[in-house]
Design a protein around this motif. Structure first.
Motif, PDB file in Angstrom:
ATOM      1  N   SER A 102      35.552   3.370  32.344  1.00 35.48           N
ATOM      2  CA  SER A 102      34.757   2.782  33.492  1.00 35.48           C
ATOM      3  C   SER A 102      34.957   2.686  34.794  1.00 35.48           C
ATOM      4  N   HIS A 103      36.320   2.567  34.846  1.00 33.31           N
ATOM      5  CA  HIS A 103      36.854   2.729  36.347  1.00 33.31           C
ATOM      6  C   HIS A 103      36.861   4.213  36.848  1.00 33.31           C
ATOM      7  N   THR A 104      37.152   5.125  35.985  1.00 33.80           N
ATOM      8  CA  THR A 104      37.245   6.412  36.394  1.00 33.80           C
ATOM      9  C   THR A 104      35.825   6.917  36.742  1.00 33.80           C
ATOM     10  N   LEU A 105      34.863   6.681  35.793  1.00 33.10           N
ATOM     11  CA  LEU A 105      33.442   6.910  35.804  1.00 33.10           C
ATOM     12  C   LEU A 105      32.759   6.089  36.956  1.00 33.10           C
ATOM     13  N   ALA A 106      33.222   5.073  37.337  1.00 35.87           N
ATOM     14  CA  ALA A 106      32.566   4.237  38.703  1.00 35.87           C
ATOM     15  C   ALA A 106      33.082   5.260  39.903  1.00 35.87           C
ATOM     16  N   LEU A 107      34.224   5.586  39.820  1.00 34.36           N
ATOM     17  CA  LEU A 107      34.636   6.430  41.005  1.00 34.36           C
ATOM     18  C   LEU A 107      33.928   7.831  41.060  1.00 34.36           C
ATOM     19  N   ASN A 108      33.590   8.495  39.962  1.00 37.78           N
ATOM     20  CA  ASN A 108      32.699   9.768  40.051  1.00 37.78           C
ATOM     21  C   ASN A 108      31.259   9.288  40.470  1.00 37.78           C
ATOM     22  N   CYS A 116      27.164  -0.223  30.127  1.00 39.57           N
ATOM     23  CA  CYS A 116      28.004  -0.204  29.267  1.00 39.57           C
ATOM     24  C   CYS A 116      27.783  -0.293  27.899  1.00 39.57           C
ATOM     25  N   ASP A 117      28.379   0.692  26.946  1.00 40.42           N
ATOM     26  CA  ASP A 117      27.927   0.521  25.688  1.00 40.42           C
ATOM     27  C   ASP A 117      28.415  -0.688  24.994  1.00 40.42           C
ATOM     28  N   VAL A 118      27.731  -0.955  23.750  1.00 40.28           N
ATOM     29  CA  VAL A 118      28.024  -2.215  22.881  1.00 40.28           C
ATOM     30  C   VAL A 118      29.111  -2.112  21.949  1.00 40.28           C
ATOM     31  N   PRO A 119      30.278  -2.684  22.242  1.00 40.75           N
ATOM     32  CA  PRO A 119      31.401  -2.689  21.079  1.00 40.75           C
ATOM     33  C   PRO A 119      30.809  -3.264  19.780  1.00 40.75           C
ATOM     34  N   CYS A 120      30.843  -2.485  18.703  1.00 45.81           N
ATOM     35  CA  CYS A 120      30.382  -2.799  17.461  1.00 45.81           C
ATOM     36  C   CYS A 120      31.252  -2.378  16.123  1.00 45.81           C
ATOM     37  N   GLY A 162      20.352   4.514  21.760  1.00 43.64           N
ATOM     38  CA  GLY A 162      21.536   5.027  22.569  1.00 43.64           C
ATOM     39  C   GLY A 162      22.855   3.731  22.315  1.00 43.64           C
ATOM     40  N   GLN A 163      23.922   4.342  22.768  1.00 40.29           N
ATOM     41  CA  GLN A 163      25.112   3.364  22.606  1.00 40.29           C
ATOM     42  C   GLN A 163      24.836   2.125  23.402  1.00 40.29           C
ATOM     43  N   LEU A 164      24.027   2.264  24.467  1.00 36.01           N
ATOM     44  CA  LEU A 164      23.847   0.949  25.271  1.00 36.01           C
ATOM     45  C   LEU A 164      22.899  -0.190  24.622  1.00 36.01           C
ATOM     46  N   SER A 165      22.294   0.222  23.714  1.00 36.70           N
ATOM     47  CA  SER A 165      21.760  -0.831  23.021  1.00 36.70           C
ATOM     48  C   SER A 165      21.809  -0.839  21.350  1.00 36.70           C
ATOM     49  N   HIS A 166      21.906   0.451  20.983  1.00 40.49           N
ATOM     50  CA  HIS A 166      21.934   0.535  19.480  1.00 40.49           C
ATOM     51  C   HIS A 166      23.469   0.307  19.062  1.00 40.49           C
ATOM     52  N   GLY A 167      24.550   0.546  19.759  1.00 42.88           N
ATOM     53  CA  GLY A 167      25.803   0.086  19.545  1.00 42.88           C
ATOM     54  C   GLY A 167      26.766   1.359  19.734  1.00 42.88           C
ATOM     55  N   ARG A 168      28.060   1.116  19.877  1.00 43.05           N
ATOM     56  CA  ARG A 168      28.938   2.394  20.348  1.00 43.05           C
ATOM     57  C   ARG A 168      29.248   2.816  18.869  1.00 43.05           C
ATOM     58  N   THR A 169      28.907   3.726  18.601  1.00 45.58           N
ATOM     59  CA  THR A 169      29.149   4.697  17.447  1.00 45.58           C
ATOM     60  C   THR A 169      29.815   5.880  17.774  1.00 45.58           C
ATOM     61  N   HIS A 170      30.134   6.023  19.108  1.00 47.84           N
ATOM     62  CA  HIS A 170      31.010   7.147  19.632  1.00 47.84           C
ATOM     63  C   HIS A 170      30.591   8.476  19.212  1.00 47.84           C
ATOM     64  N   GLY A 171      29.242   8.755  19.499  1.00 48.39           N
ATOM     65  CA  GLY A 171      28.587  10.013  19.588  1.00 48.39           C
ATOM     66  C   GLY A 171      28.079  10.558  18.104  1.00 48.39           C
ATOM     67  N   MET A 172      28.832  10.024  17.017  1.00 50.46           N
ATOM     68  CA  MET A 172      28.284  10.414  15.797  1.00 50.46           C
ATOM     69  C   MET A 172      26.801   9.714  15.691  1.00 50.46           C
ATOM     70  N   GLY A 173      26.564   8.592  16.061  1.00 50.26           N
ATOM     71  CA  GLY A 173      25.376   8.006  16.088  1.00 50.26           C
ATOM     72  C   GLY A 173      24.319   8.792  16.593  1.00 50.26           C
ATOM     73  N   LEU A 174      24.677   9.648  17.702  1.00 50.49           N
ATOM     74  CA  LEU A 174      23.669  10.515  18.282  1.00 50.49           C
ATOM     75  C   LEU A 174      23.566  11.518  17.424  1.00 50.49           C
TER      76      LEU A 174
END
Length: 550
Positions: A311-317, A375-379, A496-508
């Protein structure tokens, strides 16, 4: 004395000059003696001229403030929030950007482009170079992109052949385990649930599976079940081909690797899987039943300054995107609100309550400009996908989802703080590469399932893929209509990972297949025939264009 807290740099023969140079108050950077370029992080060869004639140069300690974020959420006992994490471009060669802290100032007074000067904080045997606003009024040049965001397509390598490996395989089965918060079950159990569902969905048995592919194959910090070895050991499979690891095309790289295995005849049915159990891992940490990852020393060039999260790196971008293009927090808010609206129609989503812009803006800050809902939802959960040879896929129970094109080319530096300035790194190049491998265009796409570890990831992919122009996301996203299920490009239709949960791209990928099959129920996009799905960013990423035959 070394106060327990943030991890300190691991000092090696290659980096000792940097981490100890502050002992005499002088900042030193590696220099190529052939072309005089400054090199950071230190390397055994110059990335610009490939010379091995390298030395060390003492620099002025002046730099330009390239971007900064005020961290509110994360911290260490010796570095409690809030504090400023920044990137600064070294005056002598602003291609070198240091992650650092800005001290001795009110963050409200900081501005991108102002000049800062180095001071050193000694902790144990390390002198951390941190910066403060310069008092002499001198100016320093800002870093510039090595490739302008709109020019990445000019640097994509042409295809080596008219024959495309994408044509040889298809997705024939998908499956997911239960997904939730703190399920408190072993991660391998979730993996097996998802794999059983995918195999059944494809009309196969485990005896038909001759390939296994995963990302990243780790079993630490809630990152997975242990990879191919753990799954093979539990199920007693005999794969002809296997794949696993983090240096691949993002979490979806397991699928791209499987496509290659099928295209080369190494396997006919590859089971790809991804498991996370971050929510349970976090709870077990609190209970003292797990040990935190890492240690007192780190090879990271960011963590010693409290930049402990992507999040820190992306916040700078994101801040640079805001500064250059006029993007606002409301711009990101429309992405989060859209995800929540879609999640309300998905019974497996973790967060389904309605969200307003006021809800989004009033949520606690994580690291500016990101708040909680960016931020995405750890799950806990697992997703599995079957990639099969296309010649057998058409005779299998479900409509095969065909691969049209993939994008994988790396055009940017992979060092997090040396890469693209205004977008998530490892997005622009991969998107341009994908479009070079197909005659389809963004206007042909019916559904976009784009990586959203943070809301800004989504914004970066939308611009990179051409759904709006570079720097045009503010107007494109305003009001959320263009990304709604009945909009110009329906985005992250499962929440998305913001509400469904952080499935790290495979959920997409799972959702893209569900949409193309017409199996999404209340959230189904009408007549969806072509979908794009991305995974990753920051680290090498991948993007895939998929379709079904009309």
């Amino acid at each position: 004395m070394n106060v327990p807290g943030r991890p300190l740099p691991q000092i090696t023969a290659e980096n000792e000059f940097f981490w100890t140079s502050g002992s005499d108050g002088q900042l030193r950077i590696q220099e190529c003696q052939s072309c005089q370029a400054l090199i950071h992080p230190p390397a055994p060869i110059c990335r610009y001229c490939r010379s091995r004639d390298l030395g060390v140069r003492a620099v002025s300690g002046k730099a330009s403030l390239s971007a900064f974020t005020v961290n509110h959420r994360f911290g260490f006992p010796d570095l409690p929030p809030p504090y400023v994490i920044a990137q600064v471009g070294i005056a002598e060669d602003p291609r070198v950007r240091l992650t650092t802290n800005i001290i001795e100032c009110d963050p409200e007074d900081l501005k991108i482009g102002q000049t800062v000067e180095v001071v050193f904080q000694q902790i144990a045997d390390v002198w951390l170079p941190v910066f403060r606003p310069a008092s002499d009024g001198e100016t320093a040049a800002l870093p510039v992109d090595e490739i302008a965001p709109q020019d990445f397509a000019k640097h994509v390598r042409p295809a080596l052949s008219e024959k495309r490996f994408e044509e040889h395989s298809a997705i024939t089965g998908i499956g997911a385990s239960r997904i939730g918060r703190r399920l408190m079950v072993p991660p391998l159990s979730l993996t097996i649930e998802a794999c059983e569902a995918a195999v059944a969905d494809a009309g196969l048995t485990f005896d038909d599976i001759d390939g296994l592919s995963t990302y990243p194959g780790l079993d630490m910090a809630g990152m997975g079940e242990g990879g191919v070895s753990a799954l093979e050991g539990a199920l007693g499979l005999r794969p002809t081909w296997i794949n696993g690891g983090m240096d691949t095309f993002g979490p979806g790289g397991s699928v791209i690797a499987a496509m290659m295995a099928v295209a080369t005849g190494m396997a006919r049915h590859v089971l790809c899987f991804r498991t996370l159990w971050e929510s349970t891992f976090g709870e077990m940490l609190k209970q003292g039943k797990m040990s935190p990852p890492g240690g007192a020393r780190t090879s990271s060039w960011q963590m010693p300054f409290g930049a402990s999260s992507a999040s820190h790196t992306l916040a700078l971008n994101a801040q640079r995107h805001f500064d250059r293009y006029g993007t606002t927090r409301e711009t990101l808010g429309w992405i989060a609100i859209n995800q929540r609206t879609n999640a309300a129609l998905n019974p497996t989503a973790i967060y389904r309550d309605p969200m307003t812009m006021d809800d989004y803006l009033s949520a606690r800050l994580i690291t500016t400009p990101f708040g909680l809902y960016d931020c995405d939802v750890p799950c806990d959960g697992a997703v599995a996908v079957i990639v099969s040879a296309v010649d057998v896929a058409r005779d299998m129970p479900k409509t095969p989802v065909l691969f049209e094109a993939v994008g994988t080319q790396i055009l940017e530096r992979t060092d997090w703080d040396q890469s693209t300035l205004t977008h998530e790194p490892q997005v622009l190049g991969q998107a341009a590469h994908m479009w070079s491998r197909t005659s389809l265009r963004p206007s042909d796409v019916d559904v976009a399932e784009l990586y959203d570890g943070f809301s800004f990831n989504c914004l970066s992919w939308l611009e990179a893929l051409g759904f709006c122009g570079i720097g045009e996301a503010k107007d494109f996203l305003d009001g959320g209509k263009n990304i709604a299920r009945d909009g110009v490009i329906p985005l992250n239709t499962h929440g998305g990972q913001l509400s469904h949960g952080r499935t790290h791209g495979m959920g997409l990928i799972h959702e893209a297949v569900t949409q193309l099959r017409g199996e999404a129920g209340d959230r189904q996009v009408k007549d969806a025939k072509i979908a794009v799905t991305s995974s990753g960013g920051l680290t090498p990423s991948g993007v895939m264009l998929m379709r079904i035959d009309s």
